[in-house]
Design a protein around this motif. Sequence first.
Motif, PDB file in Angstrom:
ATOM      1  N   UNK A  25       0.805  -1.225   0.000  1.00 56.99           N
ATOM      2  CA  UNK A  25       0.000   0.000   0.000  1.00 56.99           C
ATOM      3  C   UNK A  25       0.836   1.272   0.000  1.00 56.99           C
ATOM      4  N   UNK A  26       2.163   1.148  -0.114  1.00 54.83           N
ATOM      5  CA  UNK A  26       3.035   2.318  -0.044  1.00 54.83           C
ATOM      6  C   UNK A  26       2.716   3.308  -1.166  1.00 54.83           C
ATOM      7  N   UNK A  27       2.342   2.806  -2.300  1.00 58.66           N
ATOM      8  CA  UNK A  27       1.829   3.631  -3.390  1.00 58.66           C
ATOM      9  C   UNK A  27       1.004   2.735  -4.310  1.00 58.66           C
ATOM     10  N   UNK A  28       0.305   3.338  -5.234  1.00 59.90           N
ATOM     11  CA  UNK A  28      -0.519   2.543  -6.140  1.00 59.90           C
ATOM     12  C   UNK A  28       0.355   1.965  -7.249  1.00 59.90           C
ATOM     13  N   UNK A  29       0.208   0.678  -7.528  1.00 58.54           N
ATOM     14  CA  UNK A  29       0.966   0.090  -8.631  1.00 58.54           C
ATOM     15  C   UNK A  29       0.466   0.640  -9.961  1.00 58.54           C
ATOM     16  N   UNK A  30       1.329   0.596 -10.963  1.00 57.52           N
ATOM     17  CA  UNK A  30       0.982   1.102 -12.286  1.00 57.52           C
ATOM     18  C   UNK A  30       0.832  -0.083 -13.232  1.00 57.52           C
ATOM     19  N   UNK A  31      -0.294  -0.129 -13.916  1.00 62.86           N
ATOM     20  CA  UNK A  31      -0.576  -1.209 -14.846  1.00 62.86           C
ATOM     21  C   UNK A  31      -0.277  -0.747 -16.267  1.00 62.86           C
ATOM     22  N   UNK A  32       0.524  -1.536 -16.975  1.00 68.99           N
ATOM     23  CA  UNK A  32       0.840  -1.248 -18.370  1.00 68.99           C
ATOM     24  C   UNK A  32       0.684  -2.555 -19.137  1.00 68.99           C
TER      25      UNK A  32
END
Length: 114
Positions: A25-32
């Motif tokens: 939860x440290x940051x939102x993952x990025x989906x590519x």
Amino acid sequence: MLLQWNKYAQRLGEKGFKIMESLLLINDPVLNGTSISIELPNEGSKLDFEKELHGLLGHLKGHLHNHDITIDIIVNEAYESKRSYNDQDRYNRLLEINPNIELLRTTFGLDLHT
């Protein structure tokens, strides 16, 4: 994808794996496409994250019905958390986790600003 990511983090937290929950939860993952990128603040965090990587991938692949998903871990030593930590942000995060928080706040006349 983000919903399943957060559900997995919550499940780990409920089992007592608080460090892994916070890394997820440290940051939102990025989906590519089918690749998910997550940015972590240091190598130690990366090592901890990699210990749970297999379980996370299994969860995501099963719930998203996509077995081509991969996760890329990016270590950024200059990373600063992208989450805000003021009272309103904390309240909103708790409200996401449990909507009954609003009922509690109104029932007891609680105020966010102290």
